[in-house]
Design a protein around this motif. Structure first.
Motif, PDB file in Angstrom:
ATOM      1  N   MET A   1     -27.403  19.366 -40.333  1.00 28.32           N
ATOM      2  CA  MET A   1     -27.663  20.145 -39.126  1.00 28.32           C
ATOM      3  C   MET A   1     -27.971  21.560 -39.591  1.00 28.32           C
ATOM      4  O   MET A   1     -27.150  22.187 -40.274  1.00 28.32           O
ATOM      5  N   ALA A   2     -29.138  22.065 -39.246  1.00 27.26           N
ATOM      6  CA  ALA A   2     -29.587  23.336 -39.809  1.00 27.26           C
ATOM      7  C   ALA A   2     -30.188  24.256 -38.753  1.00 27.26           C
ATOM      8  O   ALA A   2     -30.642  23.814 -37.699  1.00 27.26           O
ATOM      9  N   LYS A   3     -30.184  25.545 -39.100  1.00 27.92           N
ATOM     10  CA  LYS A   3     -30.777  26.571 -38.255  1.00 27.92           C
ATOM     11  C   LYS A   3     -31.508  27.562 -39.149  1.00 27.92           C
ATOM     12  O   LYS A   3     -31.256  27.648 -40.343  1.00 27.92           O
ATOM     13  N   GLY A   4     -32.406  28.324 -38.531  1.00 27.03           N
ATOM     14  CA  GLY A   4     -33.089  29.368 -39.276  1.00 27.03           C
ATOM     15  C   GLY A   4     -34.370  28.896 -39.917  1.00 27.03           C
ATOM     16  O   GLY A   4     -35.147  28.152 -39.306  1.00 27.03           O
ATOM     17  N   ALA A   5     -34.588  29.298 -41.156  1.00 25.91           N
ATOM     18  CA  ALA A   5     -35.826  28.985 -41.872  1.00 25.91           C
ATOM     19  C   ALA A   5     -35.957  27.480 -42.084  1.00 25.91           C
ATOM     20  O   ALA A   5     -34.957  26.753 -42.122  1.00 25.91           O
ATOM     21  N   PRO A   6     -37.187  26.996 -42.233  1.00 25.96           N
ATOM     22  CA  PRO A   6     -37.393  25.562 -42.433  1.00 25.96           C
ATOM     23  C   PRO A   6     -36.966  25.112 -43.824  1.00 25.96           C
ATOM     24  O   PRO A   6     -36.701  25.928 -44.713  1.00 25.96           O
ATOM     25  N   GLU A   7     -36.914  23.801 -43.997  1.00 21.16           N
ATOM     26  CA  GLU A   7     -36.575  23.236 -45.298  1.00 21.16           C
ATOM     27  C   GLU A   7     -37.540  23.754 -46.351  1.00 21.16           C
ATOM     28  O   GLU A   7     -38.742  23.872 -46.107  1.00 21.16           O
ATOM     29  N   GLY A   8     -37.032  24.076 -47.516  1.00 15.28           N
ATOM     30  CA  GLY A   8     -37.847  24.636 -48.578  1.00 15.28           C
ATOM     31  C   GLY A   8     -37.846  26.152 -48.589  1.00 15.28           C
ATOM     32  O   GLY A   8     -38.588  26.767 -49.349  1.00 15.28           O
ATOM     33  N   ALA A   9     -36.994  26.744 -47.764  1.00 17.26           N
ATOM     34  CA  ALA A   9     -36.918  28.202 -47.691  1.00 17.26           C
ATOM     35  C   ALA A   9     -36.463  28.783 -49.028  1.00 17.26           C
ATOM     36  O   ALA A   9     -35.846  28.102 -49.850  1.00 17.26           O
ATOM     37  N   LYS A  10     -36.761  30.067 -49.226  1.00 16.21           N
ATOM     38  CA  LYS A  10     -36.381  30.740 -50.466  1.00 16.21           C
ATOM     39  C   LYS A  10     -34.871  30.761 -50.646  1.00 16.21           C
ATOM     40  O   LYS A  10     -34.361  30.680 -51.765  1.00 16.21           O
ATOM     41  N   VAL A  11     -34.149  30.862 -49.525  1.00 13.65           N
ATOM     42  CA  VAL A  11     -32.685  30.879 -49.573  1.00 13.65           C
ATOM     43  C   VAL A  11     -32.133  29.835 -48.609  1.00 13.65           C
ATOM     44  O   VAL A  11     -32.487  29.824 -47.432  1.00 13.65           O
ATOM     45  N   THR A  12     -31.272  28.968 -49.130  1.00 17.82           N
ATOM     46  CA  THR A  12     -30.566  27.999 -48.304  1.00 17.82           C
ATOM     47  C   THR A  12     -29.070  28.200 -48.484  1.00 17.82           C
ATOM     48  O   THR A  12     -28.573  28.183 -49.613  1.00 17.82           O
ATOM     49  N   VAL A  13     -28.392  28.419 -47.395  1.00 12.78           N
ATOM     50  CA  VAL A  13     -26.942  28.568 -47.417  1.00 12.78           C
ATOM     51  C   VAL A  13     -26.339  27.320 -46.785  1.00 12.78           C
ATOM     52  O   VAL A  13     -26.664  26.977 -45.644  1.00 12.78           O
ATOM     53  N   VAL A  14     -25.487  26.640 -47.526  1.00 15.12           N
ATOM     54  CA  VAL A  14     -24.821  25.435 -47.044  1.00 15.12           C
ATOM     55  C   VAL A  14     -23.346  25.745 -46.843  1.00 15.12           C
ATOM     56  O   VAL A  14     -22.688  26.288 -47.740  1.00 15.12           O
ATOM     57  N   GLU A  15     -22.852  25.404 -45.666  1.00 14.12           N
ATOM     58  CA  GLU A  15     -21.420  25.538 -45.392  1.00 14.12           C
ATOM     59  C   GLU A  15     -20.830  24.165 -45.128  1.00 14.12           C
ATOM     60  O   GLU A  15     -21.306  23.428 -44.276  1.00 14.12           O
ATOM     61  N   TYR A  16     -19.784  23.815 -45.869  1.00 15.45           N
ATOM     62  CA  TYR A  16     -18.986  22.640 -45.563  1.00 15.45           C
ATOM     63  C   TYR A  16     -17.799  23.139 -44.749  1.00 15.45           C
ATOM     64  O   TYR A  16     -17.039  24.005 -45.209  1.00 15.45           O
ATOM     65  N   ALA A  17     -17.632  22.613 -43.553  1.00 18.42           N
ATOM     66  CA  ALA A  17     -16.590  23.129 -42.669  1.00 18.42           C
ATOM     67  C   ALA A  17     -16.012  22.022 -41.809  1.00 18.42           C
ATOM     68  O   ALA A  17     -16.581  20.936 -41.679  1.00 18.42           O
ATOM     69  N   SER A  18     -14.863  22.333 -41.211  1.00 21.35           N
ATOM     70  CA  SER A  18     -14.210  21.413 -40.290  1.00 21.35           C
ATOM     71  C   SER A  18     -13.864  22.142 -39.009  1.00 21.35           C
ATOM     72  O   SER A  18     -13.470  23.316 -39.037  1.00 21.35           O
ATOM     73  N   VAL A  19     -13.998  21.449 -37.897  1.00 16.05           N
ATOM     74  CA  VAL A  19     -13.659  22.058 -36.609  1.00 16.05           C
ATOM     75  C   VAL A  19     -12.158  22.255 -36.450  1.00 16.05           C
ATOM     76  O   VAL A  19     -11.710  22.943 -35.535  1.00 16.05           O
ATOM     77  N   THR A  20     -11.346  21.671 -37.347  1.00 12.92           N
ATOM     78  CA  THR A  20      -9.904  21.843 -37.293  1.00 12.92           C
ATOM     79  C   THR A  20      -9.382  22.756 -38.401  1.00 12.92           C
ATOM     80  O   THR A  20      -8.173  22.836 -38.620  1.00 12.92           O
ATOM     81  N   CYS A  21     -10.271  23.438 -39.088  1.00 16.13           N
ATOM     82  CA  CYS A  21      -9.892  24.356 -40.166  1.00 16.13           C
ATOM     83  C   CYS A  21      -9.815  25.776 -39.616  1.00 16.13           C
ATOM     84  O   CYS A  21     -10.812  26.307 -39.121  1.00 16.13           O
ATOM     85  N   GLY A  22      -8.640  26.385 -39.712  1.00 19.28           N
ATOM     86  CA  GLY A  22      -8.457  27.729 -39.184  1.00 19.28           C
ATOM     87  C   GLY A  22      -9.296  28.770 -39.891  1.00 19.28           C
ATOM     88  O   GLY A  22      -9.809  29.710 -39.266  1.00 19.28           O
ATOM     89  N   VAL A  23      -9.456  28.636 -41.201  1.00 18.66           N
ATOM     90  CA  VAL A  23     -10.268  29.591 -41.949  1.00 18.66           C
ATOM     91  C   VAL A  23     -11.732  29.481 -41.528  1.00 18.66           C
ATOM     92  O   VAL A  23     -12.446  30.477 -41.436  1.00 18.66           O
ATOM     93  N   CYS A  24     -12.179  28.255 -41.267  1.00 20.40           N
ATOM     94  CA  CYS A  24     -13.551  28.047 -40.791  1.00 20.40           C
ATOM     95  C   CYS A  24     -13.757  28.728 -39.440  1.00 20.40           C
ATOM     96  O   CYS A  24     -14.789  29.368 -39.207  1.00 20.40           O
ATOM     97  N   ALA A  25     -12.786  28.583 -38.561  1.00 19.35           N
ATOM     98  CA  ALA A  25     -12.886  29.201 -37.241  1.00 19.35           C
ATOM     99  C   ALA A  25     -12.900  30.714 -37.349  1.00 19.35           C
ATOM    100  O   ALA A  25     -13.614  31.402 -36.604  1.00 19.35           O
ATOM    101  N   ALA A  26     -12.109  31.251 -38.273  1.00 21.89           N
ATOM    102  CA  ALA A  26     -12.083  32.700 -38.468  1.00 21.89           C
ATOM    103  C   ALA A  26     -13.435  33.202 -38.966  1.00 21.89           C
ATOM    104  O   ALA A  26     -13.939  34.230 -38.502  1.00 21.89           O
ATOM    105  N   TRP A  27     -14.038  32.469 -39.911  1.00 24.94           N
ATOM    106  CA  TRP A  27     -15.366  32.864 -40.408  1.00 24.94           C
ATOM    107  C   TRP A  27     -16.386  32.796 -39.272  1.00 24.94           C
ATOM    108  O   TRP A  27     -17.220  33.679 -39.135  1.00 24.94           O
ATOM    109  N   GLN A  28     -16.286  31.752 -38.476  1.00 26.96           N
ATOM    110  CA  GLN A  28     -17.201  31.580 -37.353  1.00 26.96           C
ATOM    111  C   GLN A  28     -17.116  32.746 -36.387  1.00 26.96           C
ATOM    112  O   GLN A  28     -18.130  33.241 -35.881  1.00 26.96           O
TER     113      GLN A  28
END
Length: 215
Positions: free
Chosen positions: A46-73
């Motif tokens: 599931m992606a947003k922003g630039a299309p596939e093949g962009a110069k920069v791709t940021v991947v986040e592995y996250a969980s909806v039950t992870c407090g640290v993930c929610a804080a980053w969000q």
């Protein structure tokens, strides 16, 4: 974080429960930390922003039950999104990695996908924002059903979502791919396949801006 009382889903299949049990045995979730992995495009991303093949791709592995993930969000995502995603400077990829309590996370991710591509990210954000309630003692199914209703899903559709054998199998495949790549917890961030040790806005910007500025 844990909610009091058992997490029971009248509409969750035994298969989903087994998925959660397997994850509980495999995934290190002591405070949301983990291993290292690459960031090549994968089926189901599931992606947003630039299309596939962009110069920069940021991947986040996250969980909806992870407090640290929610804080980053809540604290980093708005600025990150405005600077890099909305401007199409970066391709942002979100990958699901359910953490404790896994049955809740699995159900949340399945429901978000059923809401459809246009509503996937808003649903994920709503689940994370509801963590104090979701993991603080309220019946998890009740909270998730309310979010599902807000996304246009009926109770029957919600029930179908969290018992969809094909969707659960696909999630299993994505999780196993993450585990095979060395991911053991959340959140984990990668920029062009390289693990990021500092996922603050400053830490991400330092690496992203350097890549964007390079010829």
């Amino acid at each position: 974080m844990r909610a009091s009382g058992p997490f029971k889903y009248a509409s969750m299949s035994r298969r989903a429960a087994l998925t959660a049990a397997a994850l509980a045995a495999m995934v290190a979730v002591a405070g949301c930390s983990g291993g290292a992995s690459g960031g090549a495009a994968a089926e189901g991303d599931m992606a947003k922003g630039a299309p596939e093949g962009a110069k920069v791709t940021v991947v986040e592995y996250a969980s909806v039950t992870c407090g640290v993930c929610a804080a980053w969000q809540a604290q980093v995502w708005p600025e990150f999104k405005a600077k890099y995603v909305d401007t199409n400077k970066v391709r942002y990829v979100f990958r699901e990695f359910p953490t404790s309590p896994q049955p809740v996370a699995v159900a949340g991710f399945l429901m978000a996908r059923c809401a459809g591509p246009d509503k996937y990210f808003p649903v994920i954000e709503e689940i994370m924002a509801s963590q104090p309630e979701l993991l603080g003692g309220a019946p998890p199914r009740q909270v998730l059903l309310r979010i599902a209703n807000g996304a246009g899903l009926s109770e029957e559709q919600f029930a179908a979502c969290v018992t969809d054998e094909e969707a659960i199998k696909a999630m299993d495949t994505r999780i196993k791919a993450a585990l095979d790549a060395g991911v053991t917890g959340t959140p984990n961030f990668f920029i062009n396949g390289e693990k990021v040790s500092d996922p603050s806005m400053a830490g991400l910007s330092e690496k992203i801006d350097a890549i964007l500025a390079a010829s």
